[in-house]
Design a protein around this motif. Sequence first.
Motif, PDB file in Angstrom:
ATOM      1  N   PRO A  73     -20.176 -24.259 -10.518  1.00  0.00           N
ATOM      2  CA  PRO A  73     -21.631 -24.243 -10.341  1.00  0.00           C
ATOM      3  C   PRO A  73     -22.104 -24.973  -9.088  1.00  0.00           C
ATOM      4  CG  PRO A  73     -21.048 -24.802 -12.597  1.00  0.00           C
ATOM      5  CD  PRO A  73     -19.769 -24.766 -11.813  1.00  0.00           C
ATOM      6  N   GLU A  74     -21.403 -26.010  -8.678  1.00  0.00           N
ATOM      7  CA  GLU A  74     -21.770 -26.740  -7.461  1.00  0.00           C
ATOM      8  C   GLU A  74     -20.967 -26.276  -6.260  1.00  0.00           C
ATOM      9  OE1 GLU A  74     -21.879 -30.984  -7.917  1.00  0.00           O
ATOM     10  OE2 GLU A  74     -22.401 -30.786 -10.040  1.00  0.00           O
ATOM     11  N   GLY A  75     -20.054 -25.331  -6.465  1.00  0.00           N
ATOM     12  CA  GLY A  75     -19.188 -24.851  -5.394  1.00  0.00           C
ATOM     13  C   GLY A  75     -19.936 -23.999  -4.390  1.00  0.00           C
ATOM     14  N   MET A  76     -19.570 -24.196  -3.102  1.00  0.00           N
ATOM     15  CA  MET A  76     -20.172 -23.419  -2.019  1.00  0.00           C
ATOM     16  C   MET A  76     -19.073 -23.002  -1.055  1.00  0.00           C
ATOM     17  SD  MET A  76     -23.571 -25.696  -1.217  1.00  0.00           S
ATOM     18  CE  MET A  76     -24.069 -24.608   0.092  1.00  0.00           C
ATOM     19  N   ILE A  77     -18.997 -21.708  -0.773  1.00  0.00           N
ATOM     20  CA  ILE A  77     -18.017 -21.184   0.172  1.00  0.00           C
ATOM     21  C   ILE A  77     -18.773 -20.483   1.289  1.00  0.00           C
ATOM     22  CG2 ILE A  77     -16.145 -19.530   0.532  1.00  0.00           C
ATOM     23  CD1 ILE A  77     -15.333 -20.027  -2.387  1.00  0.00           C
ATOM     24  N   GLU A  78     -18.425 -20.822   2.535  1.00  0.00           N
ATOM     25  CA  GLU A  78     -18.944 -20.125   3.708  1.00  0.00           C
ATOM     26  C   GLU A  78     -17.757 -19.476   4.395  1.00  0.00           C
ATOM     27  OE1 GLU A  78     -21.383 -22.465   6.337  1.00  0.00           O
ATOM     28  OE2 GLU A  78     -22.355 -23.466   4.654  1.00  0.00           O
ATOM     29  N   GLY A  79     -17.562 -18.192   4.150  1.00  0.00           N
ATOM     30  CA  GLY A  79     -16.435 -17.471   4.726  1.00  0.00           C
ATOM     31  C   GLY A  79     -16.100 -16.267   3.880  1.00  0.00           C
ATOM     32  N   GLY A 125     -21.146 -20.460  -8.528  1.00  0.00           N
ATOM     33  CA  GLY A 125     -21.857 -21.119  -7.432  1.00  0.00           C
ATOM     34  C   GLY A 125     -22.291 -20.124  -6.367  1.00  0.00           C
ATOM     35  N   THR A 126     -22.132 -20.532  -5.079  1.00  0.00           N
ATOM     36  CA  THR A 126     -22.645 -19.755  -3.956  1.00  0.00           C
ATOM     37  C   THR A 126     -21.530 -19.373  -2.995  1.00  0.00           C
ATOM     38  OG1 THR A 126     -24.750 -20.940  -4.090  1.00  0.00           O
ATOM     39  CG2 THR A 126     -24.300 -19.784  -2.036  1.00  0.00           C
ATOM     40  N   VAL A 127     -21.520 -18.115  -2.579  1.00  0.00           N
ATOM     41  CA  VAL A 127     -20.600 -17.632  -1.549  1.00  0.00           C
ATOM     42  C   VAL A 127     -21.437 -16.972  -0.467  1.00  0.00           C
ATOM     43  CG1 VAL A 127     -18.713 -16.061  -0.971  1.00  0.00           C
ATOM     44  CG2 VAL A 127     -18.713 -17.243  -3.174  1.00  0.00           C
ATOM     45  N   THR A 128     -21.269 -17.446   0.774  1.00  0.00           N
ATOM     46  CA  THR A 128     -21.922 -16.840   1.925  1.00  0.00           C
ATOM     47  C   THR A 128     -20.830 -16.170   2.741  1.00  0.00           C
ATOM     48  OG1 THR A 128     -23.652 -18.527   1.917  1.00  0.00           O
ATOM     49  CG2 THR A 128     -23.380 -17.256   3.941  1.00  0.00           C
ATOM     50  N   GLY A 129     -20.711 -14.881   2.587  1.00  0.00           N
ATOM     51  CA  GLY A 129     -19.645 -14.099   3.211  1.00  0.00           C
ATOM     52  C   GLY A 129     -19.242 -12.981   2.269  1.00  0.00           C
ATOM     53  N   ASP A 130     -18.479 -12.045   2.769  1.00  0.00           N
ATOM     54  CA  ASP A 130     -18.041 -10.912   1.951  1.00  0.00           C
ATOM     55  C   ASP A 130     -16.984 -11.351   0.937  1.00  0.00           C
ATOM     56  OD1 ASP A 130     -19.742  -9.336   3.401  1.00  0.00           O
ATOM     57  OD2 ASP A 130     -18.168  -8.339   4.557  1.00  0.00           O
ATOM     58  N   VAL A 131     -17.030 -10.712  -0.244  1.00  0.00           N
ATOM     59  CA  VAL A 131     -16.064 -10.970  -1.312  1.00  0.00           C
ATOM     60  C   VAL A 131     -15.284  -9.686  -1.552  1.00  0.00           C
ATOM     61  CG1 VAL A 131     -15.772 -11.555  -3.747  1.00  0.00           C
ATOM     62  CG2 VAL A 131     -17.532 -12.718  -2.393  1.00  0.00           C
ATOM     63  N   HIS A 132     -13.955  -9.762  -1.414  1.00  0.00           N
ATOM     64  CA  HIS A 132     -13.060  -8.628  -1.658  1.00  0.00           C
ATOM     65  C   HIS A 132     -12.185  -8.998  -2.850  1.00  0.00           C
ATOM     66  CE1 HIS A 132     -13.745  -6.843   2.417  1.00  0.00           C
ATOM     67  NE2 HIS A 132     -14.024  -8.107   2.694  1.00  0.00           N
ATOM     68  N   ALA A 133     -12.339  -8.277  -3.949  1.00  0.00           N
ATOM     69  CA  ALA A 133     -11.529  -8.541  -5.147  1.00  0.00           C
ATOM     70  C   ALA A 133     -10.831  -7.247  -5.544  1.00  0.00           C
ATOM     71  CB  ALA A 133     -12.401  -9.055  -6.282  1.00  0.00           C
ATOM     72  N   SER A 134      -9.516  -7.230  -5.403  1.00  0.00           N
ATOM     73  CA  SER A 134      -8.768  -6.004  -5.675  1.00  0.00           C
ATOM     74  C   SER A 134      -8.654  -5.711  -7.166  1.00  0.00           C
ATOM     75  CB  SER A 134      -7.373  -6.084  -5.059  1.00  0.00           C
ATOM     76  OG  SER A 134      -6.685  -7.219  -5.544  1.00  0.00           O
ATOM     77  N   ALA A 135      -8.909  -6.709  -8.022  1.00  0.00           N
ATOM     78  CA  ALA A 135      -8.814  -6.486  -9.463  1.00  0.00           C
ATOM     79  C   ALA A 135     -10.156  -6.712 -10.168  1.00  0.00           C
ATOM     80  CB  ALA A 135      -7.731  -7.377 -10.079  1.00  0.00           C
ATOM     81  N   HIS A 136     -10.675  -7.940 -10.152  1.00  0.00           N
ATOM     82  CA  HIS A 136     -11.786  -8.270 -11.033  1.00  0.00           C
ATOM     83  C   HIS A 136     -12.728  -9.301 -10.418  1.00  0.00           C
ATOM     84  CE1 HIS A 136     -13.582 -10.228 -14.648  1.00  0.00           C
ATOM     85  NE2 HIS A 136     -13.646  -8.976 -15.056  1.00  0.00           N
ATOM     86  N   VAL A 137     -14.031  -9.062 -10.570  1.00  0.00           N
ATOM     87  CA  VAL A 137     -15.070 -10.014 -10.163  1.00  0.00           C
ATOM     88  C   VAL A 137     -15.920 -10.308 -11.386  1.00  0.00           C
ATOM     89  CG1 VAL A 137     -17.120 -10.402  -8.739  1.00  0.00           C
ATOM     90  CG2 VAL A 137     -15.228  -9.081  -7.825  1.00  0.00           C
ATOM     91  N   SER A 138     -16.172 -11.599 -11.633  1.00  0.00           N
ATOM     92  CA  SER A 138     -17.055 -12.006 -12.723  1.00  0.00           C
ATOM     93  C   SER A 138     -18.112 -12.942 -12.149  1.00  0.00           C
ATOM     94  CB  SER A 138     -16.252 -12.720 -13.815  1.00  0.00           C
ATOM     95  OG  SER A 138     -17.114 -13.144 -14.851  1.00  0.00           O
ATOM     96  N   LEU A 139     -19.387 -12.607 -12.387  1.00  0.00           N
ATOM     97  CA  LEU A 139     -20.493 -13.397 -11.856  1.00  0.00           C
ATOM     98  C   LEU A 139     -21.327 -13.950 -12.999  1.00  0.00           C
ATOM     99  CD1 LEU A 139     -21.657 -10.927  -9.059  1.00  0.00           C
ATOM    100  CD2 LEU A 139     -20.050 -12.827  -8.852  1.00  0.00           C
ATOM    101  N   SER A 140     -21.506 -15.278 -13.011  1.00  0.00           N
ATOM    102  CA  SER A 140     -22.355 -15.888 -14.027  1.00  0.00           C
ATOM    103  C   SER A 140     -23.817 -15.726 -13.617  1.00  0.00           C
ATOM    104  CB  SER A 140     -22.012 -17.374 -14.187  1.00  0.00           C
ATOM    105  OG  SER A 140     -22.506 -18.111 -13.082  1.00  0.00           O
ATOM    106  N   ALA A 141     -24.715 -16.142 -14.475  1.00  0.00           N
ATOM    107  CA  ALA A 141     -26.148 -16.025 -14.198  1.00  0.00           C
ATOM    108  C   ALA A 141     -26.570 -16.852 -12.995  1.00  0.00           C
ATOM    109  CB  ALA A 141     -26.949 -16.445 -15.432  1.00  0.00           C
ATOM    110  N   GLU A 142     -25.815 -17.905 -12.660  1.00  0.00           N
ATOM    111  CA  GLU A 142     -26.156 -18.789 -11.544  1.00  0.00           C
ATOM    112  C   GLU A 142     -25.511 -18.362 -10.233  1.00  0.00           C
ATOM    113  OE1 GLU A 142     -24.638 -20.023 -14.434  1.00  0.00           O
ATOM    114  OE2 GLU A 142     -26.566 -20.395 -15.383  1.00  0.00           O
ATOM    115  N   ALA A 143     -24.669 -17.352 -10.245  1.00  0.00           N
ATOM    116  CA  ALA A 143     -23.926 -16.936  -9.052  1.00  0.00           C
ATOM    117  C   ALA A 143     -24.854 -16.377  -7.979  1.00  0.00           C
ATOM    118  CB  ALA A 143     -22.882 -15.884  -9.424  1.00  0.00           C
ATOM    119  N   VAL A 144     -24.576 -16.754  -6.717  1.00  0.00           N
ATOM    120  CA  VAL A 144     -25.307 -16.223  -5.570  1.00  0.00           C
ATOM    121  C   VAL A 144     -24.288 -15.810  -4.522  1.00  0.00           C
ATOM    122  CG1 VAL A 144     -26.951 -16.720  -3.709  1.00  0.00           C
ATOM    123  CG2 VAL A 144     -27.307 -17.714  -5.974  1.00  0.00           C
TER     124      VAL A 144
END
Length: 139
Positions: free
Chosen positions: A64-70, A81-100
């Motif tokens: 929840p407090e995690g931040m990734i820039e890349g 938490g927050t990811v600023t950058g493209d996300v490539h997941a070859s299998a599975h992505v799970s996003l909680s209600a707080e995900a940005v």
Amino acid sequence: MALLGGRDKKSDVKLVKGGHVDTLISSKTEVRGDVLFTGVLCVDGKLKGNIRSDEAKALLTVGPEGMIEGEVKVPNVIIHGTVTGDVHASAHVSLSAEAVINGNVYYHLIEMNMGASINGQLVHKPNETQALEHKPDAE
């Protein structure tokens, strides 16, 4: 917090089952630079750089407090938490209600809770199949 577990019946994708963390970037830590990992990586702090794993069962969890820039390129990812950058997941992505996510999401399977925010495109990527071997006809 449950990570992932089970199997997708439609595409027979094996999802990661776990409850342990191999590597932790704590909430009081900031890392600058690219990260290549195996196993389970949990980011509760800040990471400025790209994250990649080529291991089929690798899992990235952004707390929840995690931040990734890349750019993120991993088979399985859980984001709280927050990811600023493209996300490539070859299998599975799970996003909680707080995900940005401020970037595009390339996924095979995705699950999102109400409230998750993606400021970019969602791009479905089917399972990559191996090329067929060409054998010339015998004469």
